[in-house]
Design a protein around this motif. Structure first.
Motif, PDB file in Angstrom:
ATOM      1  N   THR A 179       7.768  18.891  -2.627  1.00 35.17           N
ATOM      2  CA  THR A 179       6.253  18.708  -2.268  1.00 35.17           C
ATOM      3  C   THR A 179       5.927  17.819  -3.407  1.00 35.17           C
ATOM      4  O   THR A 179       6.238  18.420  -4.684  1.00 35.17           O
ATOM      5  CB  THR A 179       5.556  19.902  -1.860  1.00 35.17           C
ATOM      6  OG1 THR A 179       6.078  20.652  -0.920  1.00 35.17           O
ATOM      7  CG2 THR A 179       4.306  19.614  -1.659  1.00 35.17           C
ATOM      8  N   PRO A 180       5.120  16.921  -3.465  1.00 31.86           N
ATOM      9  CA  PRO A 180       4.803  16.300  -2.117  1.00 31.86           C
ATOM     10  C   PRO A 180       5.471  15.270  -1.564  1.00 31.86           C
ATOM     11  O   PRO A 180       5.347  14.732  -0.367  1.00 31.86           O
ATOM     12  CB  PRO A 180       3.292  15.581  -2.592  1.00 31.86           C
ATOM     13  CG  PRO A 180       3.492  15.299  -3.802  1.00 31.86           C
ATOM     14  CD  PRO A 180       4.561  16.167  -4.591  1.00 31.86           C
ATOM     15  N   PHE A 181       6.509  15.096  -2.249  1.00 35.15           N
ATOM     16  CA  PHE A 181       7.390  13.810  -1.514  1.00 35.15           C
ATOM     17  C   PHE A 181       8.015  14.065  -0.363  1.00 35.15           C
ATOM     18  O   PHE A 181       8.364  13.087   0.313  1.00 35.15           O
ATOM     19  CB  PHE A 181       8.393  13.401  -2.878  1.00 35.15           C
ATOM     20  CG  PHE A 181       7.681  13.353  -4.312  1.00 35.15           C
ATOM     21  CD1 PHE A 181       7.177  11.865  -4.191  1.00 35.15           C
ATOM     22  CD2 PHE A 181       8.054  14.094  -5.049  1.00 35.15           C
ATOM     23  CE1 PHE A 181       6.574  12.036  -5.779  1.00 35.15           C
ATOM     24  CE2 PHE A 181       7.463  14.082  -6.440  1.00 35.15           C
ATOM     25  CZ  PHE A 181       6.825  12.871  -6.670  1.00 35.15           C
ATOM     26  N   ALA A 182       8.521  15.488  -0.321  1.00 40.57           N
ATOM     27  CA  ALA A 182       9.268  15.607   1.049  1.00 40.57           C
ATOM     28  C   ALA A 182       8.616  15.410   2.156  1.00 40.57           C
ATOM     29  O   ALA A 182       8.985  15.166   3.348  1.00 40.57           O
ATOM     30  CB  ALA A 182       9.937  17.266   0.788  1.00 40.57           C
ATOM     31  N   GLU A 183       7.052  15.721   2.148  1.00 41.83           N
ATOM     32  CA  GLU A 183       6.383  15.266   3.208  1.00 41.83           C
ATOM     33  C   GLU A 183       6.274  14.056   3.688  1.00 41.83           C
ATOM     34  O   GLU A 183       5.949  13.500   4.760  1.00 41.83           O
ATOM     35  CB  GLU A 183       5.165  16.003   3.214  1.00 41.83           C
ATOM     36  CG  GLU A 183       5.005  17.326   3.169  1.00 41.83           C
ATOM     37  CD  GLU A 183       5.236  18.164   1.943  1.00 41.83           C
ATOM     38  OE1 GLU A 183       5.535  17.476   0.850  1.00 41.83           O
ATOM     39  OE2 GLU A 183       5.382  19.387   1.820  1.00 41.83           O
ATOM     40  N   GLY A 224      13.823  11.333  -0.921  1.00 40.49           N
ATOM     41  CA  GLY A 224      14.482  10.570  -1.892  1.00 40.49           C
ATOM     42  C   GLY A 224      15.007   9.277  -1.155  1.00 40.49           C
ATOM     43  O   GLY A 224      15.038   8.124  -1.506  1.00 40.49           O
ATOM     44  N   ALA A 225      15.094   9.505   0.097  1.00 38.01           N
ATOM     45  CA  ALA A 225      15.802   8.433   1.049  1.00 38.01           C
ATOM     46  C   ALA A 225      14.619   7.348   1.344  1.00 38.01           C
ATOM     47  O   ALA A 225      15.008   5.990   0.993  1.00 38.01           O
ATOM     48  CB  ALA A 225      16.263   8.982   2.371  1.00 38.01           C
ATOM     49  N   LYS A 226      13.547   8.061   1.483  1.00 31.93           N
ATOM     50  CA  LYS A 226      12.422   6.908   1.708  1.00 31.93           C
ATOM     51  C   LYS A 226      11.972   6.141   0.187  1.00 31.93           C
ATOM     52  O   LYS A 226      11.616   4.997   0.315  1.00 31.93           O
ATOM     53  CB  LYS A 226      11.068   7.805   1.900  1.00 31.93           C
ATOM     54  CG  LYS A 226       9.877   6.892   2.566  1.00 31.93           C
ATOM     55  CD  LYS A 226      10.221   5.987   3.557  1.00 31.93           C
ATOM     56  CE  LYS A 226       8.786   5.266   3.920  1.00 31.93           C
ATOM     57  NZ  LYS A 226       9.249   4.390   4.969  1.00 31.93           N
ATOM     58  N   VAL A 227      11.893   6.905  -0.911  1.00 29.19           N
ATOM     59  CA  VAL A 227      11.418   6.185  -2.161  1.00 29.19           C
ATOM     60  C   VAL A 227      12.545   5.238  -2.397  1.00 29.19           C
ATOM     61  O   VAL A 227      12.200   3.984  -2.928  1.00 29.19           O
ATOM     62  CB  VAL A 227      11.342   7.131  -3.181  1.00 29.19           C
ATOM     63  CG1 VAL A 227      12.567   7.793  -3.820  1.00 29.19           C
ATOM     64  CG2 VAL A 227      10.562   6.367  -4.429  1.00 29.19           C
ATOM     65  N   GLY A 241       0.818  -1.245   0.056  1.00 30.35           N
ATOM     66  CA  GLY A 241      -0.035   0.050  -0.012  1.00 30.35           C
ATOM     67  C   GLY A 241       0.806   1.261  -0.076  1.00 30.35           C
ATOM     68  O   GLY A 241       0.530   2.108  -0.843  1.00 30.35           O
ATOM     69  N   GLU A 242       1.940   1.290   0.618  1.00 31.13           N
ATOM     70  CA  GLU A 242       2.818   2.349   0.619  1.00 31.13           C
ATOM     71  C   GLU A 242       3.496   2.416  -0.689  1.00 31.13           C
ATOM     72  O   GLU A 242       3.625   3.810  -1.024  1.00 31.13           O
ATOM     73  CB  GLU A 242       3.810   2.161   1.916  1.00 31.13           C
ATOM     74  CG  GLU A 242       4.598   3.713   2.083  1.00 31.13           C
ATOM     75  CD  GLU A 242       5.731   3.506   3.387  1.00 31.13           C
ATOM     76  OE1 GLU A 242       6.037   4.345   3.732  1.00 31.13           O
ATOM     77  OE2 GLU A 242       5.870   2.356   3.903  1.00 31.13           O
ATOM     78  N   GLN A 243       3.897   1.552  -1.114  1.00 32.98           N
ATOM     79  CA  GLN A 243       4.627   1.933  -2.569  1.00 32.98           C
ATOM     80  C   GLN A 243       3.554   2.312  -3.646  1.00 32.98           C
ATOM     81  O   GLN A 243       3.961   3.049  -4.307  1.00 32.98           O
ATOM     82  CB  GLN A 243       4.855   0.358  -3.056  1.00 32.98           C
ATOM     83  CG  GLN A 243       6.319  -0.069  -2.153  1.00 32.98           C
ATOM     84  CD  GLN A 243       6.610  -1.698  -2.890  1.00 32.98           C
ATOM     85  OE1 GLN A 243       6.011  -2.422  -2.826  1.00 32.98           O
ATOM     86  NE2 GLN A 243       8.058  -1.788  -3.088  1.00 32.98           N
ATOM     87  N   GLN A 244       2.098   1.732  -3.380  1.00 31.43           N
ATOM     88  CA  GLN A 244       1.200   2.411  -4.262  1.00 31.43           C
ATOM     89  C   GLN A 244       1.202   3.727  -4.174  1.00 31.43           C
ATOM     90  O   GLN A 244       0.811   4.691  -5.010  1.00 31.43           O
ATOM     91  CB  GLN A 244      -0.126   1.613  -4.293  1.00 31.43           C
ATOM     92  CG  GLN A 244      -1.203   2.178  -5.138  1.00 31.43           C
ATOM     93  CD  GLN A 244      -2.027   1.293  -5.585  1.00 31.43           C
ATOM     94  OE1 GLN A 244      -1.973  -0.005  -5.341  1.00 31.43           O
ATOM     95  NE2 GLN A 244      -3.398   1.698  -6.168  1.00 31.43           N
ATOM     96  N   MET A 245       1.206   4.206  -2.854  1.00 38.36           N
ATOM     97  CA  MET A 245       0.828   5.747  -2.571  1.00 38.36           C
ATOM     98  C   MET A 245       2.075   6.445  -3.249  1.00 38.36           C
ATOM     99  O   MET A 245       1.684   7.462  -3.750  1.00 38.36           O
ATOM    100  CB  MET A 245       1.041   5.973  -1.222  1.00 38.36           C
ATOM    101  CG  MET A 245       0.575   7.539  -0.597  1.00 38.36           C
ATOM    102  SD  MET A 245       1.185   7.624   1.178  1.00 38.36           S
ATOM    103  CE  MET A 245       2.809   7.380   1.177  1.00 38.36           C
ATOM    104  N   TRP A 246       3.217   6.012  -3.294  1.00 39.10           N
ATOM    105  CA  TRP A 246       4.479   6.806  -3.880  1.00 39.10           C
ATOM    106  C   TRP A 246       4.170   6.681  -5.370  1.00 39.10           C
ATOM    107  O   TRP A 246       4.552   7.819  -6.048  1.00 39.10           O
ATOM    108  CB  TRP A 246       5.774   6.002  -3.440  1.00 39.10           C
ATOM    109  CG  TRP A 246       6.185   6.645  -1.976  1.00 39.10           C
ATOM    110  CD1 TRP A 246       5.693   6.161  -0.699  1.00 39.10           C
ATOM    111  CD2 TRP A 246       7.136   7.833  -1.941  1.00 39.10           C
ATOM    112  NE1 TRP A 246       6.405   7.318   0.279  1.00 39.10           N
ATOM    113  CE2 TRP A 246       7.244   8.039  -0.461  1.00 39.10           C
ATOM    114  CE3 TRP A 246       7.697   8.833  -2.750  1.00 39.10           C
ATOM    115  CZ2 TRP A 246       7.996   9.043   0.162  1.00 39.10           C
ATOM    116  CZ3 TRP A 246       8.541   9.631  -2.277  1.00 39.10           C
ATOM    117  CH2 TRP A 246       8.793   9.724  -0.865  1.00 39.10           C
ATOM    118  N   LEU A 247       4.054   5.558  -5.551  1.00 37.79           N
ATOM    119  CA  LEU A 247       3.610   5.460  -7.143  1.00 37.79           C
ATOM    120  C   LEU A 247       2.707   6.331  -7.801  1.00 37.79           C
ATOM    121  O   LEU A 247       2.747   7.035  -8.961  1.00 37.79           O
ATOM    122  CB  LEU A 247       3.476   3.988  -7.663  1.00 37.79           C
ATOM    123  CG  LEU A 247       4.680   3.112  -7.464  1.00 37.79           C
ATOM    124  CD1 LEU A 247       4.160   1.627  -7.703  1.00 37.79           C
ATOM    125  CD2 LEU A 247       5.777   3.169  -8.601  1.00 37.79           C
TER     126      LEU A 247
END
Length: 807
Positions: free
Chosen positions: A775-779, A783-786, A748-754
């Motif tokens: 934004t919105p990735f930084a929130e 990059g480390a998280k993805v 589910g978390e991967q789908q949110m990022w995708l």
């Protein structure tokens, strides 16, 4: 008294009024005054001149008098014979330039020095001062016009302005007394006229120009045009070189090179009135005030305003009143008359001797990006179409037209009214509300689907009372304050200030007017015209829709209308069938009832308005009309032609059209280059205007509204036939994303990022690792998280997903 004696008496009065001293031959003293007219002057061969004219004791001209009703061409030939028989003792025989022939009713004048000299009608005789000045000039005005005007340099002039000025000057060189220029509203008629006036004053030594306008507020607008005009050869402002005055009193300053006024004030001046007491009359357009049986105004000679006061008269918007009610005012002056109009009638052309020197219509102006085109949206309601009935027993108010006082009464019988009586004899409150509500309902869905701010809108009302009702209803329906919607009529407080605010400030968004903004007034940000009144004059209707045709710089548009990008068209909302009705060259008086008179010619018994607050109106249908098809066709044709002509030039089109030499995927920079090229002349297209045109032509094939720059991809693919339907690019991306995800096992978390990556690609067409820091990735962990979620497969996932979504 024999006819010729009667003519002589009239001629004597005309000469004395013009400042001439009349003497008998036997008692002549030609040096007694500047101008002396000697009667029955003896010539050689036993001839006598009816009048010989002297300036400072020097013979300079002759008058041949004829009985009233005599045609004068032969009389002028007789006057020319007098020239050949001047007495030997008269000095200056070789400079005997001027000839008149007159019946006391009709007068002709000729200056033999003019090129191809020909006589012309004049209202009366010139003053001694005028002939003295002409006598001492080395060359006549017509000589200077023919020989002294240098070639016109185009500079910043539009093509249409350049051609109009050249053609006008050719007409003046040929000494045609009248010339008509037809140029579409918004194409720069006034600027062309100012440019021409500058050249004529500077190079041909034109003494003074009269610039006649339709109403006082247009005089101020014209004055501003003169003040803003930078002379092309000198670099200074027109008004720094030559005095220009917008007349606010009945005095003409001799120092003025240009006088701007209304013809109503000019007539007041000729009558000798110390001031124009009915200044409010200057606010009404003669388009509305002229009727078929208007009697021409009688004009008599005013010695304070000689016939040579102006060398050139420019009539802006030369409507029917110029050659009807006011023609004698114009014909008073011995001047060239130049007419400017966007909407000439046949009779207009006749007044200007069929000398149409230039014609530039709205359709050509749209092609040249001088004007914008328009769409027509129709709103039909039951009461508008068929009227209504108020049943007996209901309490209704009768509103006094003057005071607007309400008097309530119970109806003792049914009252019926037709649609034509609306807002004249009857006011159906729900009819106004229903039209305004229907307009609001489609404003952001059908009319301006990419907007969130109400575009600058002008509503045309039937009279001031109707305008008042509309303003109140608009504020209520839109739920906005007074600043949002304003009435701009001559009864408004500081109407010119309201016009300025409407033109340059955020509010008002909607203006309601009767006729103050209907002709000439320049409000470039206008994008919507709503007709809630009928118009019977074809010329007046063209003037009214001309309020929307003007182009505007995108930055200036955004300054007053938020997210608007470029003005590519405007919309007419027709709530009364004005675009469908048959129109003539006539126009009723403002506030005149639209219903026909009673058979016996008597007016209706009750001139008060009945307020119908009982009937409930309903919308019958709404939608764009077939009259919009011309604009639709123009936009779509221009877009397809643009693609054909630029397929090998623009990277975006090379990729989208599968050009074999172009590899790779689209970038945001490719689309920005494509957008910039589309906006450039001659096409001046935006993705919003193209989408809007396709929605009008093929509504079943267009799914959704345009949203962003990347929708250009959808437009090109649809135009070249790659896609069978047109949908926002984001919708295409979402569908392809679902296809790409099919069969993949993700959390589910991967789908949110995708999904966040998908949305970014839908807007920017690609994604880089640096994008994850914003934004919105930084929130959500940047990059480390993805990278933590997708590991070493991240680069391949991003590349594969981008190609799938964008290709």
């Amino acid at each position: 008294m024999i006819p010729e004696q009667k003519a002589r008496r009239n001629i004597d009065r005309m000469l004395e009024a013009a400042g001439w001293h009349i003497q008998n031959y036997a008692e002549r003293d030609t040096g007694a005054a500047l101008g002396v007219a000697v009667c029955e002057y003896r010539l050689r061969a036993d001839q006598r001149a009816d009048y010989l004219l002297f300036i400072g004791g020097v013979a300079i001209g002759v008058i041949e008098a004829k009985a009233e009703g005599t045609t004068l061409s032969g009389a002028l030939q007789q006057a020319e014979r007098y020239r050949a028989n001047l007495p030997d003792d008269l000095p200056n025989r070789t400079r005997f330039f001027f000839s008149y022939a007159s019946t006391g009713v009709e007068t002709y004048f000729r200056d033999i020095r003019d090129p191809d000299s020909r006589s012309r009608p004049v209202f009366t005789f010139h003053t001694p001062e005028a002939l003295a000045n002409a006598f001492n000039q080395p060359r006549t005005l017509r000589e200077r016009l023919k020989n002294d005007l240098p070639p016109l340099e185009k500079g910043s002039l539009r093509d249409c302005q350049f051609q109009a000025i050249n053609n006008l000057e050719d007409s003046l060189k040929a000494a045609h007394p009248r010339a008509l220029i037809q140029m579409a509203t918004g194409s720069g008629k006034t600027h062309a006229a100012v440019s021409s006036a500058y050249r004529l004053i500077k190079f041909a030594n034109v003494k003074r120009v009269l610039f006649l306008v339709d109403r006082r507020n247009l005089g101020k607008q014209t004055h501003s045009e003169f003040q803003a005009y930078t002379t092309p050869d000198d670099g200074r402002k027109f008004t720094d070189l030559y005095p220009v005055e917008h007349l606010s009193s009945n005095i003409i300053n001799d120092a003025n090179a240009v006088c701007i006024t209304t013809i109503q004030r000019l007539y007041s001046m000729l009558k000798g009135e110390p001031d124009y007491e009915s200044a409010d009359d200057e606010e009404g357009s003669a388009f509305e005030q002229e009727t078929e049986d208007t009697t021409p105004q009688k004009v008599v000679y005013n010695p304070n305003i000689p016939i040579d006061t102006f060398d050139l008269i420019i009539v802006d918007e030369c409507h029917r009143s110029i050659y009807g009610k006011w023609r004698h005012v114009l014909e008073y002056f011995d001047a060239f008359i130049i007419g400017l109009t966007a909407t000439p009638y046949g009779q207009t052309r006749n007044f200007f001797n069929q000398n149409l020197v230039y014609e530039y219509r709205h359709e050509q102006a749209v092609e040249d990006d001088v004007n914008v085109g328009y769409y027509v949206y129709r709103i039909r309601t039951k009461i508008t179409e068929s009227g209504g009935t108020v049943a007996a027993g209901n309490y209704v108010a009768r509103r006094e037209r003057g005071s607007r006082r309400l008097n309530w009464e119970e109806l003792d019988e049914d009252v019926e009214y037709t649609g034509n009586q609306l807002d004249r004899d009857f006011v159906a409150e729900d009819q106004i509300r229903t039209v305004v509500q229907a307009f609001k309902d489609v404003l952001f869905t059908e009319l301006f689907p990419s907007r969130k701010t109400v575009p600058k809108t002008l509503i045309f009302a039937k009279d001031d009372s109707h305008a008042e009702d509309i303003v109140r209803t608009v504020r209520e329906v839109f739920g906005r304050g007074d600043d949002f919607c304003q009435k701009i009529t001559y009864r408004s407080d500081r109407p010119e200030d309201l016009i300025r605010r409407f033109r340059t400030q955020l509010n008002p968004r909607i203006a309601v007017s009767v006729d103050m903004i209907s002709t000439g007034t320049d409000i470039k940000p206008l994008e919507c015209l709503v007709f809630m009144r009928a118009v019977r004059s074809s010329g007046y209707f063209e003037q009214m829709i001309g309020r929307g045709v003007r182009t505007i710089d995108p930055e200036d548009l955004r300054a007053v209308t938020g997210r608007a990008t470029t003005k590519t068209h405007f919309i007419i909302v027709d709530a009364v069938g004005v675009c469908e009705s048959v129109k003539t060259d006539s126009q009723a008086l403002p506030g005149e009832p639209s219903t026909p008179p009673e058979p016996n010619g008597t007016p209706p018994r009750d001139r008060n308005q009945i307020l119908d607050d009982v009937s409930v109106d309903q919308v019958l249908n709404t939608g764009f009309t077939l009259q919009s098809s011309t604009q639709v066709t123009r936009v779509i044709h221009a877009f397809k032609q643009f693609i054909d002509q630029n397929t090998n030039e623009l990277s975006a089109l090379k990729i989208l059209c599968k050009h074999p030499e172009e590899q790779g995927t689209l970038t945001e920079e490719n689309l920005k280059e494509l957008e910039k090229s589309l906006k450039a002349p001659p096409d001046v297209l935006t993705y919003e205007s193209i989408w809007f045109a396709y929605q009008r032509r093929s509504p079943n094939s267009v799914r959704g509204n345009v949203e962003q720059l990347t929708d250009l991809i959808s437009l090109v693919r649809y135009a070249i036939g790659e896609n069978a339907f047109l949908e926002p690019f984001k919708v295409t991306v979402n569908r392809r994303f679902v296809e790409w995800l099919h069969g993949k096992s993700i959390t589910g978390e991967q789908q949110m990022w995708l999904e966040m990556i998908r949305d970014h690609i839908a807007t920017s067409l690609d994604i880089q690792m640096s994008d994850f820091e914003y934004t919105p990735f930084a929130e959500h962990g940047n990059g480390a998280k993805v990278y933590q979620l997708f590991g070493d497969d991240l680069d391949n996932i991003l590349t594969d997903l981008t190609e799938k979504l964008v290709s």
